[in-house]
Design an enzyme around this catalytic site. Sequence first.
Site, PDB file in Angstrom:
ATOM      1  N   HIS A   1      23.488 -43.703 -32.746  1.00 13.70           N
ATOM      2  CA  HIS A   1      22.165 -44.341 -32.678  1.00 13.70           C
ATOM      3  C   HIS A   1      22.121 -45.689 -33.381  1.00 13.70           C
ATOM      4  CE1 HIS A   1      20.440 -40.721 -30.952  1.00 13.70           C
ATOM      5  NE2 HIS A   1      21.147 -40.034 -31.818  1.00 13.70           N
TER       6      HIS A   1
ATOM      7  N   GLU B   1      19.498 -40.042 -25.252  1.00  9.55           N
ATOM      8  CA  GLU B   1      19.413 -38.669 -25.772  1.00  9.55           C
ATOM      9  C   GLU B   1      17.936 -38.296 -25.752  1.00  9.55           C
ATOM     10  OE1 GLU B   1      20.480 -38.019 -29.839  1.00  9.55           O
ATOM     11  OE2 GLU B   1      20.873 -35.887 -29.530  1.00  9.55           O
TER      12      GLU B   1
ATOM     13  N   ALA C   1      16.181 -33.553 -35.219  1.00  4.52           N
ATOM     14  CA  ALA C   1      15.507 -34.705 -35.825  1.00  4.52           C
ATOM     15  C   ALA C   1      14.811 -35.577 -34.787  1.00  4.52           C
ATOM     16  CB  ALA C   1      16.508 -35.533 -36.622  1.00  4.52           C
TER      17      ALA C   1
ATOM     18  N   ASN D   1      24.887 -28.114 -32.546  1.00  4.62           N
ATOM     19  CA  ASN D   1      23.616 -28.491 -33.168  1.00  4.62           C
ATOM     20  C   ASN D   1      22.531 -28.622 -32.111  1.00  4.62           C
ATOM     21  OD1 ASN D   1      25.977 -30.358 -34.776  1.00  4.62           O
ATOM     22  ND2 ASN D   1      24.776 -28.902 -35.958  1.00  4.62           N
TER      23      ASN D   1
ATOM     24  N   ASP E   1      31.337 -34.662 -39.378  1.00  4.89           N
ATOM     25  CA  ASP E   1      31.088 -35.016 -40.778  1.00  4.89           C
ATOM     26  C   ASP E   1      31.292 -33.841 -41.727  1.00  4.89           C
ATOM     27  OD1 ASP E   1      28.918 -33.547 -39.985  1.00  4.89           O
ATOM     28  OD2 ASP E   1      27.400 -34.988 -40.620  1.00  4.89           O
TER      29      ASP E   1
ATOM     30  N   ILE F   1      29.368 -31.523 -42.112  1.00  6.02           N
ATOM     31  CA  ILE F   1      28.033 -31.057 -42.521  1.00  6.02           C
ATOM     32  C   ILE F   1      27.342 -30.418 -41.321  1.00  6.02           C
ATOM     33  CG2 ILE F   1      25.762 -31.768 -43.363  1.00  6.02           C
ATOM     34  CD1 ILE F   1      27.274 -34.169 -44.743  1.00  6.02           C
TER      35      ILE F   1
ATOM     36  N   ASP G   1      27.195 -39.615 -34.118  1.00  5.07           N
ATOM     37  CA  ASP G   1      25.740 -39.429 -34.185  1.00  5.07           C
ATOM     38  C   ASP G   1      25.141 -40.236 -35.336  1.00  5.07           C
ATOM     39  OD1 ASP G   1      23.309 -38.469 -33.293  1.00  5.07           O
ATOM     40  OD2 ASP G   1      23.493 -36.512 -34.234  1.00  5.07           O
TER      41      ASP G   1
ATOM     42  N   ALA H   1      19.302 -35.137 -40.354  1.00  9.78           N
ATOM     43  CA  ALA H   1      18.964 -36.132 -39.347  1.00  9.78           C
ATOM     44  C   ALA H   1      20.180 -36.975 -39.062  1.00  9.78           C
ATOM     45  CB  ALA H   1      17.818 -37.009 -39.834  1.00  9.78           C
TER      46      ALA H   1
END
Lengths: 369, 369
Positions: free
Chosen positions: A53, A120, A131, A207, A235, A237, A261, A295
């Site tokens: 993004h 997206e 998010a 996700n 990541d 995470i 992302d 996010a």
Amino acid sequence: MRFDNVLAVDPIDGEFVGSVETEENVITGIRRIPGKREFERILMPGFVDLHTHGSVGVDTLSMNGEALKKWENFLYAQGVTYFLPTTMSSTPSVILSAARVVRDYIKNKTLTSVGGIHYEGPYLSLKRKGAQNPELIRSIDLKEIEETLIESVKLITMAPELEGFSQAQELVQKRGITLSLGHTDATYEDMERAYNHGCHRITHFPNGMNTLHHRELGCVGAVLSLPFSVEMIMDGIHSLPGFVKLIFGIKGPKKIMIVTDTIDATAMPDGEYELGGQKIILKNGRPTLEDGTIAAAVLVFSGAVRNFREFAGCSLKELAMVSSLNSLNSIGIKDRGRISEGYRADLVLLDENLGVRETILNGKTVFQS
Amino acid sequence: MRFDNVLAVDPIDGEFVGSVETEENVITGIRRIPGKREFERILMPGFVDLHTHGSVGVDTLSMNGEALKKWENFLYAQGVTYFLPTTMSSTPSVILSAARVVRDYIKNKTLTSVGGIHYEGPYLSLKRKGAQNPELIRSIDLKEIEETLIESVKLITMAPELEGFSQAQELVQKRGITLSLGHTDATYEDMERAYNHGCHRITHFPNGMNTLHHRELGCVGAVLSLPFSVEMIMDGIHSLPGFVKLIFGIKGPKKIMIVTDTIDATAMPDGEYELGGQKIILKNGRPTLEDGTIAAAVLVFSGAVRNFREFAGCSLKELAMVSSLNSLNSIGIKDRGRISEGYRADLVLLDENLGVRETILNGKTVFQS
């Protein structure tokens, strides 16, 4: 150009020590030196990020050409030779305006890594919004979709359980645009139907989707059962390292595509940022909405590549698949992503720790450290 | 005995048309007829069910020797040549008494398919109790465990997150008894620790455990990531056919063990039954607790075998693994489960639809239709 003493990594033919030569924008010479094991640099196909993004303060939905150039340069330093600026859910006019910025940018450049735009949303599941701004998630409107599909649009993420999805899928695919499934609360059957009608791609798996259950296979069950290719945010995470390793074991190296992302806060100091009209708090390098929802991400692509290698314990050949070739193939690009004669010279030269030393786009050096 | 014109199915060497001869209780002659494709019967290793609470009105916790004989005969007609009557959670004295019935039964028989007893509980997770009676689930008490481990105990299901589990694991394994993980709310780390200490077996996966999440791999993530062998209830209800197929794809044919998890209501008319002190309602062949929780199963083993073949789309060789060899190996039995010279003659003769026509236990026919 000529690269001597490299460990060249082709995602199909594998790794070899030797030399690689390019003329104009094409790889023209491959020389393997059998038995030689020492090398100075690793040469891989340039990295590809189809889901990002923003970075360095630039956001897809609000950028102009100058900002996009800043972003592109930042990604050159990450070894990225192809990327799709990605929108969040927004009104048709706002995403269309971003697509126009991208279209004009590509038109005006003789050399660019910007391949087009990835929408997206906004046709996503409210229940699996992640998010995404719930006020901007919309029902499928075929006329609206048609109006936003200008030539720079390469990829659209949609939820397959929405009313009108089948017609939307047909419309998108007829225009030669790739469809990806994401932010979805679909059943196995919804996913399977989309697969059977030609959509073979999943946005940031797992996700933003319902999880596996043994009495309702759902999105995750469908993704694991059918040969979908999956974006994964690398990541550590969004998906734990152990989850990445598990999915690598199940899906194999040909079906995973590293994405970042990232948002505009990437490579920026801690503080407050904006994402699709919502406030993002970046703290200790971790971006969340005000309510704590993860996010997007702020990792850099070369870090994502190193993470994947560590998480999955994969070979460099496999790494070349997940960092470049698989993503290119998922949107129908066939002329690059290989280190083989006749392919486009989009390359990244790395040190032994996979740190980026030089990026070559279309036969020209665009970054050197 | 001599079986001519059979399609013999060995889980290691595969399928062949020819003859199989036995002398006394051992397979002594294998004759392959290369190129021959026609056969009259299918010959497979006898079926093995390591998780069954009862059938034909007999329940492990309340049976006597005569009832057990009735159950054993019923299972002969299903092709089962080895099984473990399985307890539900109960007090130490009640499960010990069941173990004594099994011990005395085995002692007094020269020919039996009863291999010992499987304790499913009582050291389980209250949160993942399934149809176990919560009032009878207990904390780990090493002295209590020690007292219940008599010679007929072959398998114990426990939850690895319970306090004292590590010592319990050591105690059980030192006694040569196999430990299985089930009815558990464990973390990935709990599961991994148990695996690393020698427990490689999962009870009725994935029922009675927390599910996969990409930020907490949990039980299901651990089972898929580590080379655990998994019991699966093959009624198409506890796990959907699509889930079975998915797990077959991920774990492969060597890591799945068909079990029935049947209760006394199996092969009985609809009505009310009891399971571990709780009322079971059998309606349309589906057993539930009064609150609707699925309570064990009522399928028969030969039906489970046919289901697996259909759900997984596997070969007969793979079917011989999941219906016999894998289960035997999981509890350390090595002398049977093969159709190969020198192995014990525990066999089942099937028609082309996998209907049981003859069951041979230790070289003797115990069932014929």
